[in-house]
Design an enzyme around this catalytic site. Sequence first.
Site, PDB file in Angstrom:
ATOM      1  N   GLU A  34       0.861  -1.203   0.000  1.00  0.00           N
ATOM      2  CA  GLU A  34       0.000   0.000   0.000  1.00  0.00           C
ATOM      3  C   GLU A  34       0.888   1.241   0.000  1.00  0.00           C
ATOM      4  N   GLY A  40      -6.921   0.559   3.937  1.00  0.00           N
ATOM      5  CA  GLY A  40      -8.370   0.789   3.824  1.00  0.00           C
ATOM      6  C   GLY A  40      -8.793   1.483   2.535  1.00  0.00           C
ATOM      7  N   LYS A  52     -19.902   9.106   5.363  1.00  0.00           N
ATOM      8  CA  LYS A  52     -21.042   8.711   6.210  1.00  0.00           C
ATOM      9  C   LYS A  52     -20.960   9.354   7.589  1.00  0.00           C
ATOM     10  N   GLY A 182     -22.537  17.400 -11.272  1.00  0.00           N
ATOM     11  CA  GLY A 182     -22.872  15.972 -11.315  1.00  0.00           C
ATOM     12  C   GLY A 182     -23.866  15.614 -10.227  1.00  0.00           C
ATOM     13  N   GLU A 205     -26.358  19.170 -13.602  1.00  0.00           N
ATOM     14  CA  GLU A 205     -26.281  17.793 -14.110  1.00  0.00           C
ATOM     15  C   GLU A 205     -26.466  17.816 -15.623  1.00  0.00           C
ATOM     16  N   VAL A 239     -21.127  22.356 -17.207  1.00  0.00           N
ATOM     17  CA  VAL A 239     -20.212  23.422 -16.796  1.00  0.00           C
ATOM     18  C   VAL A 239     -19.085  23.436 -17.816  1.00  0.00           C
ATOM     19  N   ASP A 316     -12.634  -1.524  -8.080  1.00  0.00           N
ATOM     20  CA  ASP A 316     -12.912  -0.385  -8.969  1.00  0.00           C
ATOM     21  C   ASP A 316     -12.044  -0.392 -10.215  1.00  0.00           C
ATOM     22  N   HIS A 448     -43.901  -5.896  14.544  1.00  0.00           N
ATOM     23  CA  HIS A 448     -44.674  -4.653  14.521  1.00  0.00           C
ATOM     24  C   HIS A 448     -44.342  -3.830  15.763  1.00  0.00           C
TER      25      HIS A 448
HETATM   26  P1  FAD Z   1      -9.718   1.629  -3.415  1.00  0.00           P
HETATM   27  O1  FAD Z   1     -10.553   1.699  -2.205  1.00  0.00           O
HETATM   28  O2  FAD Z   1      -9.659   2.819  -4.301  1.00  0.00           O
HETATM   29  O3  FAD Z   1      -8.249   1.257  -2.915  1.00  0.00           O
HETATM   30  C1  FAD Z   1      -7.163   1.239  -3.759  1.00  0.00           C
HETATM   31  C2  FAD Z   1      -5.897   1.306  -2.918  1.00  0.00           C
HETATM   32  O4  FAD Z   1      -4.797   1.011  -3.736  1.00  0.00           O
HETATM   33  C3  FAD Z   1      -5.631   2.694  -2.315  1.00  0.00           C
HETATM   34  O5  FAD Z   1      -5.349   2.554  -0.953  1.00  0.00           O
HETATM   35  C4  FAD Z   1      -4.394   3.184  -3.073  1.00  0.00           C
HETATM   36  O6  FAD Z   1      -3.546   3.994  -2.304  1.00  0.00           O
HETATM   37  C5  FAD Z   1      -3.714   1.863  -3.393  1.00  0.00           C
HETATM   38  N1  FAD Z   1      -2.824   1.896  -4.560  1.00  0.00           N
HETATM   39  C6  FAD Z   1      -3.103   2.307  -5.812  1.00  0.00           C
HETATM   40  N2  FAD Z   1      -2.044   2.095  -6.630  1.00  0.00           N
HETATM   41  C7  FAD Z   1      -1.075   1.544  -5.855  1.00  0.00           C
HETATM   42  C8  FAD Z   1       0.235   1.076  -6.116  1.00  0.00           C
HETATM   43  N3  FAD Z   1       0.769   1.104  -7.346  1.00  0.00           N
HETATM   44  N4  FAD Z   1       0.948   0.580  -5.080  1.00  0.00           N
HETATM   45  C9  FAD Z   1       0.433   0.524  -3.831  1.00  0.00           C
HETATM   46  N5  FAD Z   1      -0.817   0.933  -3.536  1.00  0.00           N
HETATM   47  C10 FAD Z   1      -1.556   1.418  -4.533  1.00  0.00           C
HETATM   48  N6  FAD Z   1     -18.906   2.737  -2.064  1.00  0.00           N
HETATM   49  C11 FAD Z   1     -19.878   2.131  -1.363  1.00  0.00           C
HETATM   50  O7  FAD Z   1     -20.140   0.952  -1.586  1.00  0.00           O
HETATM   51  N7  FAD Z   1     -20.574   2.793  -0.393  1.00  0.00           N
HETATM   52  C12 FAD Z   1     -20.352   4.093  -0.107  1.00  0.00           C
HETATM   53  O8  FAD Z   1     -20.997   4.657   0.770  1.00  0.00           O
HETATM   54  C13 FAD Z   1     -19.343   4.763  -0.837  1.00  0.00           C
HETATM   55  N8  FAD Z   1     -19.066   6.047  -0.579  1.00  0.00           N
HETATM   56  C14 FAD Z   1     -18.075   6.669  -1.279  1.00  0.00           C
HETATM   57  C15 FAD Z   1     -17.844   8.011  -1.018  1.00  0.00           C
HETATM   58  C16 FAD Z   1     -16.858   8.685  -1.711  1.00  0.00           C
HETATM   59  C17 FAD Z   1     -16.612  10.144  -1.413  1.00  0.00           C
HETATM   60  C18 FAD Z   1     -16.075   7.996  -2.673  1.00  0.00           C
HETATM   61  C19 FAD Z   1     -14.972   8.694  -3.398  1.00  0.00           C
HETATM   62  C20 FAD Z   1     -16.300   6.654  -2.943  1.00  0.00           C
HETATM   63  C21 FAD Z   1     -17.322   5.985  -2.248  1.00  0.00           C
HETATM   64  N9  FAD Z   1     -17.630   4.654  -2.502  1.00  0.00           N
HETATM   65  C22 FAD Z   1     -18.629   4.039  -1.817  1.00  0.00           C
HETATM   66  C23 FAD Z   1     -16.879   3.874  -3.510  1.00  0.00           C
HETATM   67  C24 FAD Z   1     -15.815   3.018  -2.812  1.00  0.00           C
HETATM   68  O9  FAD Z   1     -14.960   3.852  -2.063  1.00  0.00           O
HETATM   69  C25 FAD Z   1     -15.014   2.220  -3.826  1.00  0.00           C
HETATM   70  O10 FAD Z   1     -15.894   1.479  -4.645  1.00  0.00           O
HETATM   71  C26 FAD Z   1     -14.054   1.265  -3.148  1.00  0.00           C
HETATM   72  O11 FAD Z   1     -13.185   1.963  -2.297  1.00  0.00           O
HETATM   73  C27 FAD Z   1     -13.245   0.469  -4.178  1.00  0.00           C
HETATM   74  O12 FAD Z   1     -12.373  -0.382  -3.514  1.00  0.00           O
HETATM   75  P2  FAD Z   1     -11.023  -0.895  -4.180  1.00  0.00           P
HETATM   76  O13 FAD Z   1     -10.402  -1.798  -3.174  1.00  0.00           O
HETATM   77  O14 FAD Z   1     -11.271  -1.391  -5.525  1.00  0.00           O
HETATM   78  O15 FAD Z   1     -10.100   0.407  -4.357  1.00  0.00           O
HETATM   79  P1  NAD Z   2     -21.713   8.950 -10.701  1.00  0.00           P
HETATM   80  O1  NAD Z   2     -21.404   8.208 -11.922  1.00  0.00           O
HETATM   81  O2  NAD Z   2     -22.603   8.353  -9.667  1.00  0.00           O
HETATM   82  O3  NAD Z   2     -22.386  10.356 -11.087  1.00  0.00           O
HETATM   83  C1  NAD Z   2     -21.770  11.275 -11.931  1.00  0.00           C
HETATM   84  C2  NAD Z   2     -22.839  12.227 -12.439  1.00  0.00           C
HETATM   85  O4  NAD Z   2     -22.201  13.285 -13.127  1.00  0.00           O
HETATM   86  C3  NAD Z   2     -23.801  11.578 -13.426  1.00  0.00           C
HETATM   87  O5  NAD Z   2     -25.111  11.915 -13.066  1.00  0.00           O
HETATM   88  C4  NAD Z   2     -23.379  12.159 -14.765  1.00  0.00           C
HETATM   89  O6  NAD Z   2     -24.449  12.251 -15.678  1.00  0.00           O
HETATM   90  C5  NAD Z   2     -22.911  13.539 -14.329  1.00  0.00           C
HETATM   91  N1  NAD Z   2     -21.986  14.182 -15.257  1.00  0.00           N
HETATM   92  C6  NAD Z   2     -20.968  13.605 -15.962  1.00  0.00           C
HETATM   93  N2  NAD Z   2     -20.324  14.546 -16.677  1.00  0.00           N
HETATM   94  C7  NAD Z   2     -20.915  15.738 -16.398  1.00  0.00           C
HETATM   95  C8  NAD Z   2     -20.701  17.076 -16.816  1.00  0.00           C
HETATM   96  N3  NAD Z   2     -19.719  17.378 -17.655  1.00  0.00           N
HETATM   97  N4  NAD Z   2     -21.499  18.053 -16.332  1.00  0.00           N
HETATM   98  C9  NAD Z   2     -22.492  17.749 -15.457  1.00  0.00           C
HETATM   99  N5  NAD Z   2     -22.761  16.492 -15.034  1.00  0.00           N
HETATM  100  C10 NAD Z   2     -21.974  15.505 -15.489  1.00  0.00           C
HETATM  101  O7  NAD Z   2     -20.303   9.352 -10.084  1.00  0.00           O
HETATM  102  P2  NAD Z   2     -19.921   9.973  -8.688  1.00  0.00           P
HETATM  103  O8  NAD Z   2     -21.108  10.541  -7.999  1.00  0.00           O
HETATM  104  O9  NAD Z   2     -18.741  10.840  -8.955  1.00  0.00           O
HETATM  105  O10 NAD Z   2     -19.452   8.701  -7.884  1.00  0.00           O
HETATM  106  C11 NAD Z   2     -18.330   7.907  -8.340  1.00  0.00           C
HETATM  107  C12 NAD Z   2     -18.461   6.484  -7.916  1.00  0.00           C
HETATM  108  O11 NAD Z   2     -18.357   6.375  -6.518  1.00  0.00           O
HETATM  109  C13 NAD Z   2     -19.781   5.897  -8.331  1.00  0.00           C
HETATM  110  O12 NAD Z   2     -19.530   4.749  -9.071  1.00  0.00           O
HETATM  111  C14 NAD Z   2     -20.469   5.554  -7.065  1.00  0.00           C
HETATM  112  O13 NAD Z   2     -21.111   4.306  -7.140  1.00  0.00           O
HETATM  113  C15 NAD Z   2     -19.358   5.522  -6.031  1.00  0.00           C
HETATM  114  N6  NAD Z   2     -19.926   6.047  -4.789  1.00  0.00           N
HETATM  115  C16 NAD Z   2     -20.847   5.281  -4.141  1.00  0.00           C
HETATM  116  C17 NAD Z   2     -21.454   5.769  -3.005  1.00  0.00           C
HETATM  117  C18 NAD Z   2     -22.480   4.924  -2.314  1.00  0.00           C
HETATM  118  O14 NAD Z   2     -22.559   3.748  -2.607  1.00  0.00           O
HETATM  119  N7  NAD Z   2     -23.272   5.491  -1.412  1.00  0.00           N
HETATM  120  C19 NAD Z   2     -21.132   7.016  -2.517  1.00  0.00           C
HETATM  121  C20 NAD Z   2     -20.211   7.767  -3.203  1.00  0.00           C
HETATM  122  C21 NAD Z   2     -19.607   7.259  -4.340  1.00  0.00           C
END
Ligand code: FAD
Ligand code: NAD
Length: 469
Positions: A34, A40, A52, A182, A205, A239, A316, A448
């Site tokens: 990492e 994490g 959250k 977005g 959006e 935008v 991802d 209930h």
């Molecule tokens: P990541 O969590 O992105 O982890 C990748 C890791 O790899 C990172 O720690 C990075 O530092 C490390 N890494 C990358 N390249 C290298 C390298 N070459 N060498 C060593 N380490 C490296 N999903 C939900 O299901 N529920 C939610 O409520 C939710 N909320 C979110 C809110 C926000 C603001 C964001 C941005 C995302 C949210 N997501 C949510 C999406 C969720 O965070 C991702 O889907 C999830 O973290 C993906 O997990 P991952 O293990 O694939 O990658």
């Molecule tokens: P998203 O794909 O959910 O939404 C992006 C939005 O931006 C879409 O509605 C799209 O039409 C719009 N958009 C794209 N280009 C645009 C432009 N040029 N101008 C205006 N609008 C535009 O992506 P996100 O909200 O950035 O989230 C990223 C990822 O993170 C998602 O895959 C999501 O599942 C994950 N995530 C999940 C949670 C959760 O599970 N609660 C929370 C946060 C993030």
Amino acid sequence: MADTFDLTVIGSGPGGYVAAIRAAQLGMKVAVVEKWATHGGTCLNIGCIPSKALLHASELFEEAGHSFKGFGIDIPAPTLNLPQMMQHKDDTVTANVSGVDFLFKKNKITPFRGVGSIGGPGKVLVTPEKGPGQTIETKNIIIATGSVSANLPGIEVDEERVVTSTGALKLKQVPKRLLVIGAGIIGLELGSVWARLGAKVTVVEFLDRIVPGLDSEAARQLNRMLQKQGLEFKLGTKVKSIDKNDNGTITARLEPAAGGDMELAEFDVALVAVGRKPFTEGLGLDVVGVALDERGRVRTDGHYRTNVAGIYAIGDVITGPMLAHKAEDEGIAVAEIIAGQAGHVNYGVIPSVLYTSPEVAWVGKSEDELKAEGIEYKIGKFPFTANGRAKAMLATQGFVKILADVKTDRVLGGVIISKSAGEMIHEITVLMEFSGAAEDLARTTHAHPTLSEAVREAALMCGDGAIHI
Ligand code: FAD
Ligand code: NAD
């Protein structure tokens, strides 16, 4: 010579750390590389968990200011202590990331700090920020390097005035006017946080609807609810550019998506939330010959194998929804596959939760998808206005919609919009995992008074009818 590992995981997000734990449980000698200071990944450090924490805290702030009175709790108007709210968020993150460290120790997983790159099959190079690098010999490699925020051309992110979700999770003060680009999950969750804390939020959006992928009826209803909460929406708008002004504000140039007259609007902060892109930089994939797809994701087969033997990828960085639980489940599945077992993820039954107020949760097919696919379905829909517990909680907004096959009654999908929807969606999820019918749910006794009774009533409506409507 150093020991050879059975498995080296690059990236310790929900995909990587879960894969490492399951592999260790299955008897493998596991290393995790990492590059960040804490384990994490996005989810625990700058994603799910901190967002959250702020969503929960800001919802309580909003409730204390607006809902307590109705319950007979008279208090002075609450004042915001933003540094303490941020401290709560940071403490939550620390507690969670240290939990991963504990689990690594418990499972005898060896962590390496630094950027991991693949030197060839069986070789991972670790390059720390300072000091010498080292080479890990390993039988298998999992790429779990996740994703990063997508940018818009010509818009420069500085994480102060023009921020991604990472900057939006640590603003030092509440912006008077926040532009959210977005109306997806990040835009609506973090837009809600800052709106509750006092920002005037404008969501721009590109599409003519919010939350692509969510059942359009639920999306319309959520749109109305968020407007009532003070969020302004400019749908079908893009935008084009953002200028930073000398007085600390920004000016955005907005244009109708279909073309037309542009409009200039001033804001204090802009959040770019237009999606995320897979992250593979620095992994050396070109050297070792791991193929990417047309969207830059690591190409995998049904068993998470890349085109190079012994190298797998999950989360991802590969195809599919960018969700933490999807990454986690792939982590378990790939570890089982490497161990010779039959790991599997059911992609048709992955729930999604949008943590707005009320929450929106959905699983399986939406009504729009069933229509598009020409599948004959029936709808059981029950409003929370007819649910006793919801009335007692002053939480009557929203509904449960269950979609079932007309002929077989098998549940094909469901959407819930209500308080705690993210908890309730799992009974529809489990039902679908077992290929259950609406009648199975309708005949299951529900305690209930609970919000979950609305889920059962929706299932009853797929048959002879709900009782309370
Ligand atoms: P990541 O969590 O992105 O982890 C990748 C890791 O790899 C990172 O720690 C990075 O530092 C490390 N890494 C990358 N390249 C290298 C390298 N070459 N060498 C060593 N380490 C490296 N999903 C939900 O299901 N529920 C939610 O409520 C939710 N909320 C979110 C809110 C926000 C603001 C964001 C941005 C995302 C949210 N997501 C949510 C999406 C969720 O965070 C991702 O889907 C999830 O973290 C993906 O997990 P991952 O293990 O694939 O990658
Ligand atoms: P998203 O794909 O959910 O939404 C992006 C939005 O931006 C879409 O509605 C799209 O039409 C719009 N958009 C794209 N280009 C645009 C432009 N040029 N101008 C205006 N609008 C535009 O992506 P996100 O909200 O950035 O989230 C990223 C990822 O993170 C998602 O895959 C999501 O599942 C994950 N995530 C999940 C949670 C959760 O599970 N609660 C929370 C946060 C993030």
